[in-house]
Each structure stands twice: as structure tokens, then as C-alpha cells.
Scaffold this motif. Structure first.
Motif, PDB file in Angstrom:
ATOM      1  N   GLU A 462      -2.183   0.153 -23.759  1.00 21.79           N
ATOM      2  CA  GLU A 462      -1.700  -1.131 -23.242  1.00 21.79           C
ATOM      3  C   GLU A 462      -0.242  -1.341 -23.629  1.00 21.79           C
ATOM      4  N   LYS A 463       0.368  -2.341 -22.976  1.00 25.33           N
ATOM      5  CA  LYS A 463       1.735  -2.702 -23.340  1.00 25.33           C
ATOM      6  C   LYS A 463       1.687  -3.583 -24.575  1.00 25.33           C
ATOM      7  N   GLN A 464       2.537  -3.308 -25.543  1.00 23.71           N
ATOM      8  CA  GLN A 464       2.555  -4.137 -26.746  1.00 23.71           C
ATOM      9  C   GLN A 464       3.316  -5.434 -26.477  1.00 23.71           C
ATOM     10  N   THR A 487       3.404   2.380 -26.310  1.00 29.74           N
ATOM     11  CA  THR A 487       2.548   2.644 -25.148  1.00 29.74           C
ATOM     12  C   THR A 487       2.632   4.119 -24.724  1.00 29.74           C
ATOM     13  N   SER A 829       7.656  -2.734 -23.456  1.00 37.56           N
ATOM     14  CA  SER A 829       6.610  -2.747 -24.478  1.00 37.56           C
ATOM     15  C   SER A 829       7.278  -2.939 -25.838  1.00 37.56           C
TER      16      SER A 829
END
Ligand SMILES: [Zn+2]
Length: 903
Positions: A462-464, A487, A829
Motif C-alpha cells: 500500500e501507499k504509506q 511501497t 508514498s
């Protein structure tokens, strides 16, 4: 009666056995006796091989310790594991491991079955004593810890042995233990510096504890494969040391932020064990214990275990000067002196010795172990509960989908291999399917979040979204302990979709992950053609160079047959050596190889045979160490630049010189101090002086290629007067890296007065509005520029406290912008403040200076070698710089001639 008699006989036998054991255990020499000094004594450090010998002796002479060598390290040293418990537990060790394994996968259990296993099982406490090799005290403390576990019969030790299993890795970086301790002994009584001046892990130095999601180094891989994934410990204790001026020891709980994928029970597990340690330390009158301080729980680079159901226990004991005696501070106590909620008892003395560090380490470790042993069923219960939540998540997407067709199949392979190594289950579709209204081909991969390693998969894919933490509301940013974005698909150049809702698909669980072989055309009359999209293909390019096969690249897009080929396409004469190499590349890299009987009339370049790279690693520069690892992995013909090289002709020796981030002019000119470092060993890293600096400039003007990354762009600008200027406001003290600015900010918390000063500086300074501590940021690439051949038009690059540039007028310098930041959506991200400063500013630039070629990478696109797809930007440049232009009319002829030459 007969039964009673039998019992009596058995009891007598046991008694004689155990008394025999007691005699054997008494025969074990005490560490002080075995090593010839008291462990922790000033001026003495037990050496790693002898420590292992001692542990082997304990394994031989007692029934509580088992010793195993798991393999060899990067530099060929022994990587060991100890299993410590009661003889009864060791006898059923495999069964206990089986219980851990089953609790870690609740899909095959109901609660009643789990409860039985929990009652039968024993918690496994994994500890590794040292990974940062200058943090020497823990590697010494474990000698006494293991001796006590092996021989002592106090209630606390019996508690640990009877009710838990201790797994101990005596060193997570044995090479460094050799390098640091040997150097320290070697320099005894000399005027040389006592601290080893180079990286204490061959490639990654102090970053060896930042490798726990890319798994690049041998030691990391051994720990994950042969300890973590094999035994499924329920807790990992990571023993470190911190700077000498703060608290005497840090124990959990940690401070904000926590990765949201970390299960809340693990936070509490950390807190309870950390507080048990604090309590034991304070009960023994050991002052200066702190928690909720500095250390956060964000990046998986440091915390593989928390995505596998285990709390991570970090202890950080204050350092001193290795084992050198310390001078008392004339009655002035060390460290903060104000009692706080998370720091109840300040340290009252003016000295701090290795012996004290050893004692703090022993107390903390034994307190952690005995706490876990005492509450074993609760720990196993929580371990089960956490995994049960992993396989039944209440939130988050259903799955991540990796479409079968990818721009760079090698990047996809690397991504999947990393996930698989982290125990993620990966499925492959055996038929086309639809998800989220999108059609996916057979061969696409599906990674469900509901699985035992789902938390690891999720954090990696996932994107942070890093929380906007400020020192006070509206105030300056609070620096993270490390970087904020990771990511994995962005790092490997892979397209990944998120499916929020369940979907139907025919899926097959993948037992192993291997590249999907690319197609290879039959050996043509003209040339093999390979797209420039894969960074993996550079492994084949270096093999072609070693086999003396001429390698060409098309400078422009072209068509051949019905197929379109982009700028940078590899054009390879179909000589037998090339055939073997491209066929192998298709198999091992997943790259497809096309062919043509008529080489297209397109402008091109011919690579210089055996292009030679000089890597400016310097002594102790981590980005240089990481790059050395990268160059080796790809078989690039390279050597570390030595100061001796400057006595000869640089252009004769190197085609390319690569300056990793951190290569400042001062490091080049001054290098290591000859008075503080033995020339026999270190003269290669001595400075080259102002004359050498001029020679480096001449290297470029005479036709050399210079690549500068991150902070060394400033060095290149100074060297060559490049027509660029900083686009970002400078929030750093003059000459300092962003890392040291962050350290300064952390340091500001050590006293209220300094904190207030920092706050005043930051608030009064609007420049503090730009902040990016390690994130993935969008870049737009000129894919027709040779440096960006094979890149997508837009893709994230890594940025860690770096700089962006704008052009200024330059005379006689041909400047090309290879990549720039977009006008919007720069952050992909991680965390970024002050995005507006980056908009439309340049990141990567290429220059023609004299006869030479220079490429500057403003951001650290190679950060810890984690961003893989941007390797292309370095590889392209280093082969392009020394290459020769080939006009369209001659391209076909050139390739054909080469073919004839080779045959
Ligand atoms: Zn450390």
C-alpha cells in the motif's frame, strides 16, 4: 507395588542422572576464568571466535544449550544460533516448533484445538545481541547471560528454562565484530584512532538493521529463513546501544508513529516486556531508564517481526568509547537530570563504564526472558489471537492484484520473490478473471490480505500515509526515526491494483516464485532486439561485455516487422556467445528477446567494450557500500577508487567515476587522516589534495563520465561549475546532511532550554516548511534521453532530505533535463511538506562538459538499493557516457561487421 517400585527406580535413575549433570555443569569454566578477565573490564573485549568456542563448550558440557552454525557470513565468518532451555524442552524442541507453526496459521485450527496447543507450548524468545558492531557491550553481556542460563539454578533462571525456549543469535553481524574488535586491539598503544574507520558490514555498514524488507544481505537472509520463518518465535529482542549523552538505557514502549499494520496487541506486548525490564533495572538501583523516547515503529526496514505476530523489543544502552576507560566528568552527572513520567530516575554518576553497560544488558535481557516465561500461556494466546486477526481482517482491501503483463517482468519477479521470502502466500490465476470491473489475464497474481503474513503484504504494497506529526500544533515537523515510504511496487517498477471487494477467480497457490521466462526469437541474420524496459537486463549486458560481444543501442524509436521499439532498445549482433546470453536472460530475467534479419537504419550508440567504473566508496560512506553491492550484483566492471589512482592517468584507468551520496569535496580532498590511520591499511582512503581535485576535473574535461548522486551533486557542481542552483529552501546547518539536521532536532529534546531554542529557530524560519524525510516522489522522465531510456513517462523516485535544482545560464555547457517533479501530486508514498517548492523543478540532469559527460541525480534514487527500477537511470548513464555514436546509415553495417568479426 510393582508400579511404585518402578517409579522408585526411575526416580533414582533421574536423580543420579541429574546429579551427574550438576557435576558436569560445575566443571564448566566461569567466563572470567575462560576469557582471562572479568567480562566488561576496562581495556578488554572478548573476541567473537572465542565467544563461539565458549558457547560450544557450554553446549558440550551442559544439557541446556545447543549450538548450531547456520552458515557463513558475507566475509566468511560463522553465523551461529543457540537454543537454550531445560533438557525436557530441548528434547521436544521439534514439537514445540510445530506448535508455534500451527498457532501462526489459525486457518487450520479451532479455538479449542488452539487452547490445547497454547497449554502444551512454550514461548520462544529470540534475542540477537549485536548488529551494530561498535555497540560492543551486548556481545559481551551475552557471555554471562548464556553462562547463567546454562549453569544457574535460581528460581528466575529455572523459570526461563522450564517455561520458555531462548533462541540466541550471538551476533547478527559477525564480520563487524571481527573488524571492530581486531582494529581496536591492533591500535592499542598507538596514536591511531581506535574506532574502525570503514563500514563494519562490507556493504551496508550501520544500515544492516535497515534491510528487513528487501532482504539483500546474507546475514538478513539467514536470520529470516533459518530463524524467524523456521521457528516462529513469539518475540524478538534486538539489543542495541545509543549515544552516550542521553538516558542510560531505552526500553519499550516506543513513541509515535506506529505502522497501522502493526497489531495493537503487539504494542502492548512491547510495553509490558519493556516495563518489566525497567522495573528490574530500577529495582537493582540501575538509574537512567527511559521509554517512549525517540524510537518509533514505522518502517518495516527495521521490524520484520511485527508483521509476523511478534512484538519487537528494542533495548538501547548508552555507549562509551568501546572498552577504553572513561574519564569521570568531575562530579557532573551524565544525561538529562529532570525526572519525567517516562524517565523516573535520572542517572546520578559522572562515569559510565563498559562493565555497567554489560550489567544493564544482562538485567534487561533476563528480565524480558523471565517475564515472557512467567506468562507463557498469555504470550502464546496473544500470538494466536494476532494471527487469527491477520487471517480474518476487519478492514482493508480484499487483495492486491499484479497483472500478468508488466513493463519489466524482472521487477515483478523481484517484488514477488521479496514477498514470498517474507512468507506471503501468492496465488496465480489459471484463467482470466474480472475484479473491480477490470479484466485480468491468466497468469496474473493475486495476494490476499487475509493470510498469516497479510500485515507484511499490506504494508509493502500500500501507499504509506505518514501522519503529519508536529512538535506542537502548527509547529515544525517532528522527524521520524527513519524513512517514511517503502511501497514495494513503486520500488520495483511494477503495476499493482487494489481490489476492495472479493471476486471469483481460479487461483493456484505458488510454491516457489521464479521469473516467467520471456520469449526468444530464433537466431536472426541481423540482430537481437531487446526493449530497454528491464533493469534486470543489465546483468546480460555485462555478460555480453565480458564475452566481447559488441553491444549497440538505438537512439530513437523505430519499427521492425510489425513491432514498435522504443529509444534505447538493445541491438545485439547474433553471434553464438550472444545467443547463449540472451537465451539465458529470457529464462532467468523474464526478458523477451525479439530479432530482425535487417538491422534498422536508426541512429545509435555502441557501448565501449568493458566499460570500466570507478566507485568512490570512501571510508565509512554507506551509500558507497550499498552501491558496491549493487555493482557486484550486476557484474559491472568496477573498482573502488583509491587515492593512489591519482598518481597515474585517471582516464586510462576509468571510463566512469561514480560519486555516491555523501561524497563531499572535503572527503575527496582530505580523506582519512594519515596521522590517525595506518597507511599500510588505509592509504587508499587518504585525501587526494587540491591537486587530485583538479585531476578529477580534468578527468571529465578529457572525456570521462562522472555520475553524482544525492549530496554529491553539490560536489560535482563545485568541481565543474555546473549551471544549476538549489530550488529548495535550505533547512540544514551549513555543510550538514539532512540526517545530521534530524539528529540535531532529536538532540534538541535533551533539554528544555535547547528545545525552546529549536522551536524559536524553526518557527521563525519559514524555510522549515520544506521537509521530506525519505519518501517516494513522482518524477516525469524524458524517455528519449539516454539516461531515462526504458523508464515510464512518470514514476516515483526516492527522496531523502535531498535537493532539487533549477538551471541558470551556463556558457559552453550543454544541459539536458532528464527528469523533473510534476506540477501536482508529487507525493506518492511517505511524507512531504512544502510540495510547492518541488513543482516543475529538475531532479536528474545531464551535461556535456569538454569532452566529458556528467549526470547529476538530485535525489537518492538508489537509496539503500531499495528503489530497483531506478537502477536503470544509473546503468544507462554509465554505459552511455563512454559509448560512441553510430549514424543510422552505419548501424546495420556496424552490427553485421561485428557479427562477422565474432564468427
Ligand atoms: Zn544500534
Amino acid at each position: 507395588m510393582r508400579n511404585t517400585l518402578r517409579l522408585l527406580v526411575v526416580a533414582l535413575a533421574l536423580l543420579s542422572l541429574s546429579s551427574g549433570r550438576i557435576t558436569a555443569q560445575q566443571a564448566v569454566p566461569h567466563p572470567d576464568q575462560y576469557f582471562g578477565f572479568k567480562i566488561g573490564a576496562d581495556g578488554e573485549l572478548a573476541r567473537y571466535p572465542k565467544i563461539l568456542e565458549y558457547f560450544q563448550l557450554l553446549a558440550k558440557q551442559t544439557d541446556r544449550v545447543k549450538f548450531e552454525e547456520l552458515g557463513k557470513t558475507t566475509m566468511g565468518n560463522s553465523y551461529a544460533l543457540l537454543k537454550i532451555s531445560s533438557p525436557q524442552n530441548l528434547a521436544k524442541f521439534d514439537r514445540l516448533v510445530e506448535i508455534n507453526r500451527r498457532l501462526a496459521d489459525p486457518r487450520t485450527l479451532n479455538d479449542a484445538e488452539a487452547q490445547k496447543l497454547i497449554v502444551e507450548g512454550k514461548p520462544f524468545y529470540l534475542v540477537y545481541a549485536t548488529i551494530h558492531s561498535t555497540e560492543v557491550s551486548n556481545g559481551q553481556a551475552i557471555i554471562n547471560i548464556v553462562h547463567r542460563l546454562a549453569t544457574e539454578n535460581t528460581p528466575m533462571i529455572r523459570q526461563i528454562l522450564d517455561n520458555s525456549v531462548v533462541l540466541m543469535v550471538p551476533s547478527q553481524n559477525p564480520d563487524g565484530q571481527h573488524l571492530v574488535v581486531d582494529h581496536w586491539y591492533k591500535t592499542k598503544g598507538t596514536n591511531y584512532g581506535r574506532v574502525f574507520p570503514d563500514l563494519y558490514h562490507k556493504y551496508v555498514g550501520h544500515d544492516d538493521n535497515r534491510d528487513w524488507f528487501m532482504f539483500t544481505q546474507k546475514e538478513t537472509r539467514m536470520n529470516i529463513e533459518l530463524v524467524q520463518n523456521k521457528y516462529h518465535p513469539i518475540i524478538t529482542h534486538d539489543m542495541h546501544q545509543q549515544g552516550g549523552n542521553g538516558s542510560r538505557i531505552f526500553v519499550p514502549p516506543f513513541t509515535e508513529p506506529f505502522d497501522p499494520n502493526m497489531h495493537p496487541l503487539l504494542r502492548l506486548g512491547q510495553a509490558t516486556v519493556g516495563q518489566a525490564m525497567a522495573s528490574a533495572l530500577l529495582a537493582e538501583g540501575k538509574e537512567g531508564v527511559a521509554w517512549e523516547d525517540s524510537y518509533d515503529m514505522w518502517t518495516p526496514a527495521r521490524q520484520y517481526m511485527v508483521y509476523h505476530g511478534q512484538p519487537r523489543i528494542l533495548t538501547e544502552i548508552a555507549n562509551s568509547a568501546l572498552a577504553d576507560p572513561v574519564t569521570p566528568r568531575k562530579g557532573q552527572p551524565i544525561g538529562p537530570q529532570e525526572s519525567r513520567a517516562h524517565f523516573p530516575v535520572p542517572y546520578s554518576k559522572d562515569t559510565w563504564t563498559l562493565g555497567q553497560q554489560v550489567d544493564y544488558g544482562i538485567t534487561a535481557a533476563l528480565a524480558g526472558m523471565s517475564h515472557v516465561a512467567r506468562y507463557g500461556t498469555e504470550w502464546l494466546g496473544n500470538y494466536y489471537k494476532v494471527h487469527k486477526d491477520y487471517v480474518n481482517p476487519t478492514a482493508g482491501p480484499y487483495a492486491f492484484i499484479v497483472p500478468a503483463a508488466q513493463k519489466d517482468p524482472f521487477g515483478t519477479y523481484e517484488m514477488l520473490e521479496i514477498l514470498k521470502f517474507g512468507e506471503v502466500e501468492i496465488h496465480k490465476a489459471t484463467a482470466p478473471f474480472t475484479a473491480n470491473g477490470k479484466q485480468y489475464a491468466a497468469g496474473s497474481w493475486v495476494i490476499r490480505v487475509a493470510q498469516p503474513a497479510g500485515a507484511f503484504a499490506k504494508t509493502m504494497l500500500e501507499k504509506q500515509v505518514y501522519p503529519d506529526l508536529r512538535i506542537f500544533p502548527g509547529g515544525p515537523p517532528e522527524p521520524p526515526y527513519d524513512v517514511t515510504g517503502h511501497t514495494l511496487w513503486m520500488l520495483t517498477g511494477t503495476t499493482v491494483d487494489v481490489a476492495d471487494k472479493p471476486f471469483d477467480a481460479q487461483l493456484e497457490l505458488q510454491k516457489t516464485i521464479a521469473p516467467v521466462p520471456g520469449t526468444v526469437a530464433a537466431r536472426p541474420k541481423g540482430a537481437y532486439l531487446v526493449s530497454p524496459d528491464s533493469y534486470g537486463f543489465f546483468k546480460a549486458v555485462t555478460e555480453l561485455q565480458k564475452a566481447n560481444v559488441p553491444v549497440y543501442r538505438a537512439a530513437k524509436a523505430f519499427e521492425s516487422g510489425a513491432q514498435k521499439f522504443s529509444a534505447g532498445t538493445w541491438v545485439i549482433p547474433p553471434v553464438p556467445a550472444a545467443q547463449k546470453i540472451v537465451e539465458n536472460a529470457a529464462k532467468t530475467l523474464g526478458v523477451s528477446v525479439a530479432a530482425t534479419d535487417r538491422v534498422p537504419a536508426v541512429d545509435g550508440f555502441r557501448l565501449k567494450p568493458n566499460t570500466k567504473v570507478g566507485l568512490w566508496k570512501g571510508a565509512g560512506n554507506m551509500p558507497g557500500g550499498w552501491l558496491m553491492w549493487m555493482l557486484e550484483q550486476y557484474g559491472i566492471n568496477h573498482e573502488v577508487v583509491k587515492s593512489q589512482d591519482f598518481t597515474g592517468d585517471l582516464n586510462a584507468k576509468y571510463d566512469v567515476i561514480l560519486l555516491p551520496s555523501g561524497t563531499s569535496k572535503a572527503r575527496i580532498v582530505n580523506g582519512l587522516d594519515p596521522k590517525r590511520n595506518d597507511p599500510a591499511e588505509w592509504s587508499w582512503a587518504f585525501g587526494v589534495g587540491e591537486d587530485g581535485w583538479k585531476k578529477l576535473r580534468a578527468f571529465v574535461e578529457n572525456g570521462g563520465t562522472l555520475l553524482a548522486i544525492g549530496s554529491s551533486v553539490e560536489t560535482a557542481r563545485e568541481l565543474l561549475d555546473l549551471p544549476i542552483e538549489d530550488a529548495l529552501p535550505d533547512r540544514r546547518p551549513a555543510g550538514a546532511s539532512s540526517a545530521s539536521a534530524d539528529a540535531a532536532l532529536r538532540d534538541a529534546f535533551s533539554s528544555p532550554a535547547r528545545l525552546m531554542q529549536t522551536l524559536r529557530d524553526r518557527v521563525a524560519d519559514p524555510q522549515s516548511l520544506f521537509y521530506c524525510p525519505g519518501s517516494l516522489l513522482a518524477n516525469e522522465f524524458d524517455v528519449n534521453n539516454p539516461v531515462a531510456w526504458g523508464m515510464p513517462e512518470s514514476w516515483p523516485v526516492f527522496f531523502e532530505g535531498d535537493q532539487a535544482y533549477r538551471l541558470r545560464p551556463g556558457f559552453g555547457v550543454d544541459t539536458q533535463v532528464v527528469s523533473r517533479y510534476p506540477m501536482k501530486n508529487v507525493l506518492q508514498s511517505g511524507w512531504l511538506l512544502g510540495e510547492e517548492y518541488l513543482r516543475d523543478q529538475a531532479n536528474i540532469l545531464a551535461f556535456r562538459i569538454g569532452k566529458g559527460y556528467v549526470v547529476t541525480y538530485g535525489s537518492q534514487i538508489d537509496f539503500r538499493t531499495q528503489p530497483r527500477t531506478t537502477f536503470k537511470l544509473i546503468f544507462n548513464a554509465l554505459f552511455h557516457g563512454p559509448s560512441t555514436p553510430v549514424p543510422a546509415a552505419q548501424m546495420g553495417k556496424a552490427a553485421a561487421t561485428a557479427t562477422n568479426e565474432q564468427q
